[in-house]
Design a protein around this motif. Structure first.
Motif, PDB file in Angstrom:
ATOM      1  N   GLY A 182      -5.193   0.737   1.867  1.00 47.16           N
ATOM      2  CA  GLY A 182      -5.442   2.016   1.205  1.00 47.16           C
ATOM      3  C   GLY A 182      -5.167   3.204   2.095  1.00 47.16           C
ATOM      4  O   GLY A 182      -4.821   3.051   3.286  1.00 47.16           O
ATOM      5  N   THR A 183      -5.357   4.385   1.542  1.00 44.83           N
ATOM      6  CA  THR A 183      -5.076   5.620   2.285  1.00 44.83           C
ATOM      7  C   THR A 183      -6.066   5.839   3.434  1.00 44.83           C
ATOM      8  O   THR A 183      -5.846   6.700   4.280  1.00 44.83           O
ATOM      9  CB  THR A 183      -5.133   6.833   1.327  1.00 44.83           C
ATOM     10  N   ASP A 184      -7.143   5.037   3.469  1.00 46.94           N
ATOM     11  CA  ASP A 184      -8.056   5.103   4.616  1.00 46.94           C
ATOM     12  C   ASP A 184      -7.608   4.160   5.740  1.00 46.94           C
ATOM     13  O   ASP A 184      -8.331   3.931   6.703  1.00 46.94           O
ATOM     14  CB  ASP A 184      -9.488   4.748   4.171  1.00 46.94           C
ATOM     15  N   ASP A 210     -11.901  -2.807  -5.948  1.00 47.17           N
ATOM     16  CA  ASP A 210     -12.433  -1.450  -6.106  1.00 47.17           C
ATOM     17  C   ASP A 210     -11.465  -0.609  -6.948  1.00 47.17           C
ATOM     18  O   ASP A 210     -10.417  -1.104  -7.383  1.00 47.17           O
ATOM     19  CB  ASP A 210     -12.705  -0.808  -4.725  1.00 47.17           C
ATOM     20  N   THR A 211     -11.840   0.646  -7.150  1.00 49.61           N
ATOM     21  CA  THR A 211     -11.034   1.495  -8.039  1.00 49.61           C
ATOM     22  C   THR A 211      -9.646   1.779  -7.447  1.00 49.61           C
ATOM     23  O   THR A 211      -8.677   1.919  -8.187  1.00 49.61           O
ATOM     24  CB  THR A 211     -11.744   2.832  -8.327  1.00 49.61           C
ATOM     25  N   PHE A 212      -9.569   1.830  -6.104  1.00 51.12           N
ATOM     26  CA  PHE A 212      -8.257   2.054  -5.490  1.00 51.12           C
ATOM     27  C   PHE A 212      -7.291   0.917  -5.865  1.00 51.12           C
ATOM     28  O   PHE A 212      -6.165   1.157  -6.298  1.00 51.12           O
ATOM     29  CB  PHE A 212      -8.379   2.171  -3.957  1.00 51.12           C
ATOM     30  N   ASN A 228      -6.275   0.884  -9.543  1.00 48.52           N
ATOM     31  CA  ASN A 228      -5.317   1.937  -9.849  1.00 48.52           C
ATOM     32  C   ASN A 228      -3.951   1.678  -9.258  1.00 48.52           C
ATOM     33  O   ASN A 228      -2.928   2.013  -9.851  1.00 48.52           O
ATOM     34  CB  ASN A 228      -5.810   3.264  -9.244  1.00 48.52           C
ATOM     35  N   PHE A 229      -3.941   1.097  -8.054  1.00 49.43           N
ATOM     36  CA  PHE A 229      -2.670   0.927  -7.342  1.00 49.43           C
ATOM     37  C   PHE A 229      -1.846  -0.222  -7.925  1.00 49.43           C
ATOM     38  O   PHE A 229      -0.627  -0.173  -7.956  1.00 49.43           O
ATOM     39  CB  PHE A 229      -2.939   0.693  -5.846  1.00 49.43           C
ATOM     40  N   GLY A 272       0.834  -1.198   0.000  1.00 51.99           N
ATOM     41  CA  GLY A 272       0.000   0.000   0.000  1.00 51.99           C
ATOM     42  C   GLY A 272       0.864   1.241   0.000  1.00 51.99           C
ATOM     43  O   GLY A 272       2.083   1.163   0.206  1.00 51.99           O
ATOM     44  N   HIS A 304      -8.189  -3.255   1.647  1.00 57.23           N
ATOM     45  CA  HIS A 304      -9.145  -3.197   0.534  1.00 57.23           C
ATOM     46  C   HIS A 304      -9.355  -4.551  -0.105  1.00 57.23           C
ATOM     47  O   HIS A 304     -10.413  -4.846  -0.619  1.00 57.23           O
ATOM     48  CB  HIS A 304      -8.663  -2.192  -0.516  1.00 57.23           C
ATOM     49  N   CYS A 346      -0.202   4.085   4.983  1.00 55.67           N
ATOM     50  CA  CYS A 346      -1.483   3.350   5.003  1.00 55.67           C
ATOM     51  C   CYS A 346      -1.566   2.371   6.178  1.00 55.67           C
ATOM     52  O   CYS A 346      -2.613   1.755   6.394  1.00 55.67           O
ATOM     53  CB  CYS A 346      -1.716   2.620   3.685  1.00 55.67           C
TER      54      CYS A 346
END
Ligand code: ATP
Length: 352
Positions: free
Chosen positions: A208-210, A228-230, A233-234, A36, A214, A40
């Motif tokens: 993730g950044t949250d 998911d989109t995260f 993308n990552f 991550g 994920h 994160c």
């Protein structure tokens, strides 16, 4: 069930949330990467497993025993950190034997173990050398041997390769993976390098950044079916196209209807969705031929990096990137009208 369980783990440092809502089961004998972006919570999660931090909430269980409150030194885990923390004034052999000496193993046992470990990390005959006389990669191997000396129940590694140059790093990745396979010890590696995670792991945990997990899955699952989109993308590059669900197996993107292979169960007709399509799954044809899953557009850029060619298309306001090999390179140039073809099976529907 055998393995390591993290149950509803939260860790706060004052008002800073370092890790939240983590529920994970790491099966015995696997090589797992925590992957991550910076901050994160990867290191915090590893330190919680090691017993170097206590969770604000939740439990850590190993082989069904609750070890949440067990001190780090009683857990029998091997650890290697980025700094390595070798003792510079001790020889290679004494560094490796250090924890065995503390456990009062006798000299002949220590000697045998040091010799076996040096053999294992491909440094036979190095026991008498000083740490200062070793290269970066050799120090790395001594740190690994030292962590393995106690026959750890878990092997925990926090970015141990990040200080090495690219070539050595790749060699060490391979070596560590083969070593782990031979020993069968459950290993957790913290990294922010997705290539490292993809090439080394049985399982990847994407954070993730949250500061939440994920997705956990095999490298291929995570690449082919991002949650998911995260994650899409990552891990690698993905085309993320926003649209709506317009049928049980179709989506509408910018007024164009595309067939897909699978719609997640919770998605109703009319809901907003995003589809993720990997560049290597998209082909580009010259001109504007009609056809199923064809998105017409114009070539905005061609990037040729030798081993692959990337074509950037503007398809009615959407940027689409396609990647092909030099052999299958489409006959298009910047400014040409061209069409992106998105195979239904390659369109993964995401809702978050
Ligand atoms: P990196 O890849 O940069 O090492 P990371 O994913 O390992 O990052 P952590 O080091 O676990 O992230 O940090 C997660 C969050 O918790 C960050 O916001 C960090 O600043 C914070 N944090 C970590 N340790 C402490 C601490 N001892 N006191 C206060 N905040 C901390």
């Amino acid at each position: 069930m055998a393995g390591l369980f993290l149950e509803d783990i939260h860790k706060h440092f004052g008002s800073v949330v370092a890790v939240q809502n983590v529920d994970l089961r790491i099966p015995h004998g696997r090589f797992v990467c925590f992957l991550g972006p910076s901050g994160c919570g990867k290191t915090t999660l590893l330190r919680l497993i090691a017993g170097l931090e206590r969770p604000t909430r939740g439990r850590v269980l190993l082989e069904e025993a609750d070890i949440t409150d067990q001190p780090a030194h009683q857990r029998n885990f091997g650890m290697v950190f980025q700094s390595l923390a070798l003792f510079p004034h001790l020889s290679v052999g004494d560094n490796i034997a250090y924890s065995l000496r503390i456990r009062k193993a006798d000299a002949s046992v220590r000697q045998r173990r040091v010799d076996a470990l040096l053999e294992l990390v491909r440094l036979p005959g190095y026991a008498g050398r000083h740490i200062s006389q070793l290269s970066g990669g050799q120090r790395q191997r001594v740190a690994i041997a030292r962590a393995l000396a106690i026959e750890p129940r878990l092997f925990l590694l926090d970015e141990p390769l990040s200080a090495l140059d690219a070539k050595l790093r790749e060699d060490m990745q391979l070596e560590m993976r083969m070593l782990q396979q031979r020993l069968g010890v459950t290993t957790i590696l913290v990294t922010h390098d997705q290539r490292e995670a993809m090439t080394m792991s049985d399982l990847i945990v994407v954070m993730g950044t949250d500061n939440q997990v994920h997705q956990m899955g095999t490298p291929l699952e995570i690449y082919r079916n991002p949650a998911d989109t995260f994650v899409a993308n990552f891990i690698g590059t993905s085309n993320l196209l926003k649209g709506i669900c317009s049928g049980s197996r179709q989506v509408t993107i910018s007024g164009k209807t595309l067939g897909i292979e699978a719609m997640p169960e919770n998605v109703k007709e009319g809901s907003a969705i995003t589809i993720s399509v990997r560049p290597e799954d998209i082909s580009v044809v010259a001109g504007a031929p009609e056809g199923a899953n064809h998105l017409p557009g114009r070539v905005t850029f061609v990037r040729d990096v030798g081993s692959s060619v990337e074509i950037y298309l503007d398809c009615n306001g959407f940027q689409i990137i396609s990647q092909s090999t030099p052999k299958s390179r489409p006959a298009v140039r910047q400014g040409d009208v061209a069409t992106a073809v998105l195979p239904p099976a390659a369109c993964v529907v995401l809702t978050a």
